[in-house]
Write a protein that holds these residues in place. Structure first.
Motif, PDB file in Angstrom:
ATOM      1  N   ALA A   7       0.667  -1.062  -0.001  1.00 32.34           N
ATOM      2  CA  ALA A   7       0.026   0.113  -0.042  1.00 32.34           C
ATOM      3  C   ALA A   7       0.951   1.342  -0.046  1.00 32.34           C
ATOM      4  N   LEU A   8       0.238   2.298  -0.330  1.00 32.52           N
ATOM      5  CA  LEU A   8       1.031   3.646  -0.478  1.00 32.52           C
ATOM      6  C   LEU A   8       0.447   4.667   0.416  1.00 32.52           C
ATOM      7  N   GLY A   9       1.105   5.211   1.549  1.00 31.92           N
ATOM      8  CA  GLY A   9       0.438   5.811   2.372  1.00 31.92           C
ATOM      9  C   GLY A   9       0.837   7.458   2.129  1.00 31.92           C
ATOM     10  N   MET A  10       0.088   8.194   2.300  1.00 34.72           N
ATOM     11  CA  MET A  10       0.654   9.965   2.148  1.00 34.72           C
ATOM     12  C   MET A  10       0.074  10.815   3.019  1.00 34.72           C
ATOM     13  N   ILE A  11       0.970  11.450   3.734  1.00 29.38           N
ATOM     14  CA  ILE A  11       0.682  12.569   4.991  1.00 29.38           C
ATOM     15  C   ILE A  11       1.092  13.668   4.349  1.00 29.38           C
ATOM     16  N   GLU A  12       0.156  14.842   4.285  1.00 26.93           N
ATOM     17  CA  GLU A  12       0.670  16.167   3.715  1.00 26.93           C
ATOM     18  C   GLU A  12       0.424  17.125   4.718  1.00 26.93           C
ATOM     19  N   THR A  13       1.539  17.796   5.245  1.00 30.88           N
ATOM     20  CA  THR A  13       1.303  18.960   6.253  1.00 30.88           C
ATOM     21  C   THR A  13       1.797  20.396   5.793  1.00 30.88           C
ATOM     22  N   TRP A  14       1.566  21.085   6.616  1.00 34.83           N
ATOM     23  CA  TRP A  14       2.188  22.502   6.321  1.00 34.83           C
ATOM     24  C   TRP A  14       3.403  22.451   7.226  1.00 34.83           C
ATOM     25  N   GLY A  15       4.430  22.493   6.711  1.00 41.24           N
ATOM     26  CA  GLY A  15       5.827  22.756   7.412  1.00 41.24           C
ATOM     27  C   GLY A  15       6.360  21.453   7.720  1.00 41.24           C
ATOM     28  N   ARG A  68      -0.898  16.929  13.452  1.00 41.55           N
ATOM     29  CA  ARG A  68      -2.071  17.798  14.017  1.00 41.55           C
ATOM     30  C   ARG A  68      -1.625  18.294  15.277  1.00 41.55           C
ATOM     31  N   ARG A  69      -0.797  17.485  16.427  1.00 43.84           N
ATOM     32  CA  ARG A  69      -0.187  17.971  17.438  1.00 43.84           C
ATOM     33  C   ARG A  69       0.892  19.216  17.385  1.00 43.84           C
ATOM     34  N   VAL A  70       1.881  18.670  16.246  1.00 45.59           N
ATOM     35  CA  VAL A  70       2.790  19.594  16.199  1.00 45.59           C
ATOM     36  C   VAL A  70       2.498  20.635  15.156  1.00 45.59           C
ATOM     37  N   GLY A  71       1.871  20.555  14.319  1.00 45.21           N
ATOM     38  CA  GLY A  71       1.615  21.712  13.290  1.00 45.21           C
ATOM     39  C   GLY A  71       0.245  21.691  12.691  1.00 45.21           C
ATOM     40  N   LYS A  72       0.132  21.687  11.225  1.00 44.72           N
ATOM     41  CA  LYS A  72      -1.276  21.474  10.385  1.00 44.72           C
ATOM     42  C   LYS A  72      -1.061  20.412   9.703  1.00 44.72           C
ATOM     43  N   LEU A  73      -2.022  19.538   9.684  1.00 39.79           N
ATOM     44  CA  LEU A  73      -2.378  18.478   8.769  1.00 39.79           C
ATOM     45  C   LEU A  73      -3.126  18.934   7.795  1.00 39.79           C
ATOM     46  N   ILE A  74      -2.669  18.666   6.600  1.00 38.47           N
ATOM     47  CA  ILE A  74      -3.446  19.360   5.065  1.00 38.47           C
ATOM     48  C   ILE A  74      -4.337  18.083   4.910  1.00 38.47           C
ATOM     49  N   SER A  75      -3.741  16.835   4.653  1.00 37.68           N
ATOM     50  CA  SER A  75      -4.256  15.694   4.224  1.00 37.68           C
ATOM     51  C   SER A  75      -3.568  14.448   4.539  1.00 37.68           C
ATOM     52  N   ALA A  76      -4.289  13.203   4.411  1.00 40.61           N
ATOM     53  CA  ALA A  76      -3.588  11.904   4.628  1.00 40.61           C
ATOM     54  C   ALA A  76      -4.727  11.071   3.664  1.00 40.61           C
ATOM     55  N   HIS A  77      -3.961  10.069   3.140  1.00 39.32           N
ATOM     56  CA  HIS A  77      -4.721   8.983   2.191  1.00 39.32           C
ATOM     57  C   HIS A  77      -3.789   7.857   2.236  1.00 39.32           C
TER      58      HIS A  77
END
Length: 156
Positions: A7-15, A68-77
């Motif tokens: 599987a491929l997981g992606m986590i996009e954040t700001w920063g 989410r705890r450290v900064g800003k989560l944009i998306s995850a999939h």
């Protein structure tokens, strides 16, 4: 790992701090590999995680919570059993400057075949080249021909 079970997981954040926290939590939660990360404009960064479907789902969930705890989560999939062509879209060299389309065209200097790159990739490469003669907005407004000339000069 069996390709059918990957599987491929992606986590996009700001920063970057949120990205590092997400990658760390993901790697510590399940038997997965953090394979690459990619920078986009305006502080958006994405980390890519590979492993079996259940492990990637657990890792992405834990990584998302850490972001989410450290900064800003944009998306995850999570994409179970992604098509083989998806790997070509993801850079193998974390933070590298070569897009997937130029991976096979690396010159001896470690730089991609510049003539094959779109102007957006040339700008990204210029920003990451130490000592590049243009800065910030100058790079953003420079034309393809000027970017090619200056990058080729730096390559020599």
């Amino acid at each position: 790992m069996d390709a059918q079970q990957s599987a491929l997981g992606m986590i996009e954040t700001w920063g970057v701090p949120a990205l590092v926290a997400a990658a760390d939590a993901a790697a510590k939660t399940a038997d997965v590999r953090v394979t690459a990360y990619d920078k986009a404009d305006a502080g958006l960064v994405t980390v890519y995680i590979r492993g079996d479907v259940a492990s990637v789902k657990a890792a992405v969930e834990a990584g998302s919570e850490a972001a989410r705890r450290v900064g800003k989560l944009i998306s995850a999939h999570v994409i179970p059993r992604p098509d083989a062509g998806i790997d070509a879209m993801i850079r193998p060299d974390p933070g590298g400057t070569a897009p997937a389309s130029a991976r096979g065209n690396m010159a001896g200097s470690g730089m991609p075949d510049l003539d094959a790159l779109p102007v957006q990739e040339l700008r990204r490469l210029a920003r990451s080249t130490p000592g590049f003669p243009l800065l910030g907005r100058q790079i953003s407004t420079a034309g393809r021909a000027e970017l090619l000339r200056l990058l080729k000069e730096k390559q020599e």
